[in-house]
Design a protein around this motif. Structure first.
Motif, PDB file in Angstrom:
ATOM      1  N   LYS A 316      55.056  58.346  -5.493  1.00 56.71           N
ATOM      2  CA  LYS A 316      54.203  58.354  -4.305  1.00 56.71           C
ATOM      3  C   LYS A 316      52.754  57.990  -4.596  1.00 56.71           C
ATOM      4  O   LYS A 316      51.977  57.778  -3.669  1.00 56.71           O
ATOM      5  N   ASP A 323      47.539  59.266  -0.188  1.00 54.34           N
ATOM      6  CA  ASP A 323      47.584  60.346   0.795  1.00 54.34           C
ATOM      7  C   ASP A 323      47.659  59.800   2.212  1.00 54.34           C
ATOM      8  O   ASP A 323      48.353  60.364   3.077  1.00 54.34           O
ATOM      9  N   ARG A 326      51.219  58.822   2.789  1.00 54.64           N
ATOM     10  CA  ARG A 326      52.027  60.037   2.985  1.00 54.64           C
ATOM     11  C   ARG A 326      51.841  60.591   4.395  1.00 54.64           C
ATOM     12  O   ARG A 326      52.819  60.959   5.061  1.00 54.64           O
ATOM     13  N   GLN A 327      50.601  60.646   4.856  1.00 56.97           N
ATOM     14  CA  GLN A 327      50.341  61.173   6.195  1.00 56.97           C
ATOM     15  C   GLN A 327      51.000  60.306   7.258  1.00 56.97           C
ATOM     16  O   GLN A 327      51.577  60.829   8.231  1.00 56.97           O
ATOM     17  N   GLU A 330      54.785  61.047   7.177  1.00 57.10           N
ATOM     18  CA  GLU A 330      55.132  62.373   7.695  1.00 57.10           C
ATOM     19  C   GLU A 330      54.924  62.462   9.198  1.00 57.10           C
ATOM     20  O   GLU A 330      55.756  63.028   9.919  1.00 57.10           O
TER      21      GLU A 330
END
Length: 362
Positions: A316, A323, A326-327, A330
């Motif tokens: 990742k 990040d 990832r956000q 998600e």
């Protein structure tokens, strides 16, 4: 005389542009224009299609085990070495170096088929100390790449798993998985099979450059729908995420959900060993205007390097950009509904295989 190096040319239907020297070679040669028409001859040769060559291998083992904390399975199987799909980002390309072959064009044109894969798998599943655990098929090279239509090695593997009631999951970019629905769907009904389809982008033009011989994005969505309608648990892999290249993650997830996928995962692009120079060549060929920006963001996610193999971050990445990816993932998966319910595969149904050719009363 100063060297005038010959510019690279994108090869139709291929991801790499060169037979990049592998890391174990002692000599590295670069072509240059010597003033005798070399440039024109090389440009003409680049237009000639490269033929795919299949070599056969008898292997002693087929199940690979790992204890990596960032990988959700401990057992995998790959019927083929090399992959004709030619995905430029493929982290398995450096494995061709161990065969004294180039991770570049050789990886996608010189394929090795493990012709005894089913027989060896049967023997390994029949060992007295064998304990079942989900087998992940096609994690390194695609188990349904074009040569599978003729060789049917993946089908032979699934036939052994059906006979032994052994659970498996597979990942592919190919619609050819539909040819084995007669095996996969009944096993899925017994909680013994699941399929993941990789859809990196919905942009067909980009997909042809990234994954030149894989199925088109729309064809992969049709495969997801076909699998789901047949009752097969199907997920989508939106991997790899590449900064400033793949920018439609949310649209891919929405389309995959509509087609019937109910779980999803992603990774960020990985550039181990020879993949890094190959990927940089690809950027300069196809996206020279943003090549520097792409590599800068990749290095930002890898602690300032092209790649970091640390278990905690290799899938990742780390840092602000990782990040943000990832956000995005998600938020999109939560909004759409992915990963809310997973159907575990049944490990208790396994039965060891009988001797080769021996029938069963049950």
């Amino acid at each position: 005389m100063s060297d005038a190096f010959i510019p690279l040319h994108a090869l139709k239907g291929r991801g790499a542009a060169t037979r990049l020297a592998h890391r174990f070679e002692r000599d590295v040669r670069d072509a240059y224009d010597d003033g005798w028409g070399t440039l024109d001859e090389t440009a003409a040769d680049a237009l000639l299609p490269l033929q795919t060559e299949v070599r056969f291998e008898d292997v002693k083992s087929v199940l690979s085990e790992n204890d990596s904390p960032d990988i959700p399975f401990d057992r995998s199987l790959n019927p083929y070495r090399g992959c004709e799909h030619g995905c430029i980002y493929c982290f398995a390309r450096p494995t061709h170096s161990y065969l004294n072959l180039s991770p570049g064009l050789d990886f996608e044109t010189k394929l090795i088929a493990k012709r005894n894969v089913a027989e060896v798998l049967r023997a390994e599943l029949g060992r007295k100390n064998y304990r079942p655990s989900q087998i992940a098929i096609g994690t390194a090279t695609d188990c349904y790449q074009p040569i599978e239509r003729e060789l049917r090695l993946t089908r032979a593997v699934i036939e052994v798993l059906r006979e032994t009631r052994h659970p498996f999951g597979l990942v592919t970019k190919s619609s050819a998985v539909e040819h084995d629905l007669d095996l996969i769907a009944p096993m899925a009904a017994q909680h013994l099979a699941a399929v993941y389809v990789t859809v990196t982008t919905l942009d067909g033009e980009l997909a042809r450059k990234l994954e030149p011989r894989a199925a088109s994005p729309q064809r992969r969505l049709r495969t997801i729908r076909t699998l789901a309608e047949a009752g097969v648990p199907v997920g989508v892999s939106v991997a790899p995420q590449i900064p400033f290249i793949t920018d439609d993650m949310e649209k891919v997830l929405e389309a995959a959900w509509e087609a019937g996928a109910r779980c999803a995962f992603y990774t960020v692009v990985r550039l181990p060993w020879e993949v890094a120079p190959l990927f940089k060549q690809w950027l300069e060929l196809h996206y020279p205007d943003r090549a520097a920006r792409v590599m800068a963001r990749i290095r930002e996610m890898r602690g300032g390097k092209d790649y970091d193999a640390d278990f905690a971050t290799r899938m990742k990445g780390s840092g602000l950009w990782a990040d943000l990816i990832r956000q995005r993932f998600e938020k999109a998966t939560n909004r759409i509904g992915f990963n809310r319910q997973r159907i575990p595969l049944d490990l208790g149904a396994f039965r060891p295989p009988g001797a080769a050719g021996q029938g069963s009363l049950f």
